[in-house]
Motif scaffolding. Structure first.
Motif, PDB file in Angstrom:
ATOM      1  N   MET A   1       0.849  -1.180   0.000  1.00 52.89           N
ATOM      2  CA  MET A   1       0.000   0.000   0.000  1.00 52.89           C
ATOM      3  C   MET A   1       0.889   1.234   0.000  1.00 52.89           C
ATOM      4  O   MET A   1       1.840   1.332   0.759  1.00 52.89           O
ATOM      5  N   HIS A   2       0.560   2.178  -0.852  1.00 49.18           N
ATOM      6  CA  HIS A   2       1.267   3.466  -0.881  1.00 49.18           C
ATOM      7  C   HIS A   2       0.725   4.363   0.229  1.00 49.18           C
ATOM      8  O   HIS A   2      -0.469   4.347   0.518  1.00 49.18           O
ATOM      9  N   GLN A   3       1.602   5.148   0.818  1.00 51.52           N
ATOM     10  CA  GLN A   3       1.153   6.117   1.811  1.00 51.52           C
ATOM     11  C   GLN A   3       2.073   7.323   1.818  1.00 51.52           C
ATOM     12  O   GLN A   3       3.197   7.247   1.343  1.00 51.52           O
ATOM     13  N   PHE A   4       1.535   8.423   2.292  1.00 48.37           N
ATOM     14  CA  PHE A   4       2.409   9.568   2.547  1.00 48.37           C
ATOM     15  C   PHE A   4       2.048  10.196   3.878  1.00 48.37           C
ATOM     16  O   PHE A   4       0.912  10.159   4.322  1.00 48.37           O
ATOM     17  N   HIS A   5       3.074  10.756   4.477  1.00 49.24           N
ATOM     18  CA  HIS A   5       2.976  11.441   5.752  1.00 49.24           C
ATOM     19  C   HIS A   5       3.270  12.904   5.453  1.00 49.24           C
ATOM     20  O   HIS A   5       4.235  13.210   4.754  1.00 49.24           O
ATOM     21  N   ALA A   6       2.421  13.802   5.935  1.00 48.35           N
ATOM     22  CA  ALA A   6       2.616  15.225   5.642  1.00 48.35           C
ATOM     23  C   ALA A   6       2.418  16.065   6.891  1.00 48.35           C
ATOM     24  O   ALA A   6       1.573  15.764   7.733  1.00 48.35           O
ATOM     25  N   THR A   7       3.212  17.122   6.978  1.00 45.21           N
ATOM     26  CA  THR A   7       3.006  18.166   7.971  1.00 45.21           C
ATOM     27  C   THR A   7       2.659  19.426   7.202  1.00 45.21           C
ATOM     28  O   THR A   7       3.420  19.861   6.333  1.00 45.21           O
ATOM     29  N   ILE A   8       1.499  19.989   7.508  1.00 50.41           N
ATOM     30  CA  ILE A   8       0.986  21.159   6.801  1.00 50.41           C
ATOM     31  C   ILE A   8       1.206  22.376   7.686  1.00 50.41           C
ATOM     32  O   ILE A   8       0.786  22.393   8.848  1.00 50.41           O
ATOM     33  N   HIS A   9       1.858  23.388   7.129  1.00 52.24           N
ATOM     34  CA  HIS A   9       2.201  24.609   7.857  1.00 52.24           C
ATOM     35  C   HIS A   9       1.358  25.777   7.360  1.00 52.24           C
ATOM     36  O   HIS A   9       0.924  25.797   6.218  1.00 52.24           O
ATOM     37  N   GLY A  10       1.189  26.764   8.208  1.00 55.06           N
ATOM     38  CA  GLY A  10       0.456  27.981   7.857  1.00 55.06           C
ATOM     39  C   GLY A  10      -0.687  28.197   8.834  1.00 55.06           C
ATOM     40  O   GLY A  10      -0.648  27.747   9.983  1.00 55.06           O
ATOM     41  N   LYS A  11      -1.711  28.868   8.365  1.00 54.61           N
ATOM     42  CA  LYS A  11      -2.910  29.069   9.181  1.00 54.61           C
ATOM     43  C   LYS A  11      -3.814  27.868   8.943  1.00 54.61           C
ATOM     44  O   LYS A  11      -4.655  27.863   8.029  1.00 54.61           O
TER      45      LYS A  11
END
Length: 90
Positions: free
Chosen positions: A1-11
């Motif tokens: 299974m493909h996956q991605f981990h993300a951290t989203i910055h901003g408001k």
């Protein structure tokens, strides 16, 4: 299974970003989770086929109307652990 981990910055906190992310993921058929981080950012782990994950990542840049995304840090990987749905973690 493909996956991605993300951290989203901003408001991205206090603007319904987590609920919007959950709803967007469910519409696309992406599974995983999203949560607020103590530093004001939002973290998500998403699983699905590469095309859906790419679309999901593009959608994260837009976010809900009140959000202002300034940066997204992502890592992609393969996993054998399957997450059955998309949820908001607290």
């Amino acid at each position: 299974m493909h996956q991605f981990h993300a951290t989203i910055h901003g408001k991205v906190q206090g603007v319904w970003f987590r609920a919007w992310t959950r709803d967007t993921a469910r519409e696309l058929g992406v599974t995983g989770w999203v949560r607020n981080l103590p530093d004001g950012n939002v973290e998500t782990l998403a699983q699905g086929n590469p095309e859906l994950l790419s679309k999901f990542e593009r959608d994260l840049w837009e976010g809900p109307p009140l959000a202002r995304v300034t940066k997204i840090n992502t890592t992609q990987s393969e996993t054998d652990e399957i997450i059955p749905s998309f949820s908001i973690r607290r």
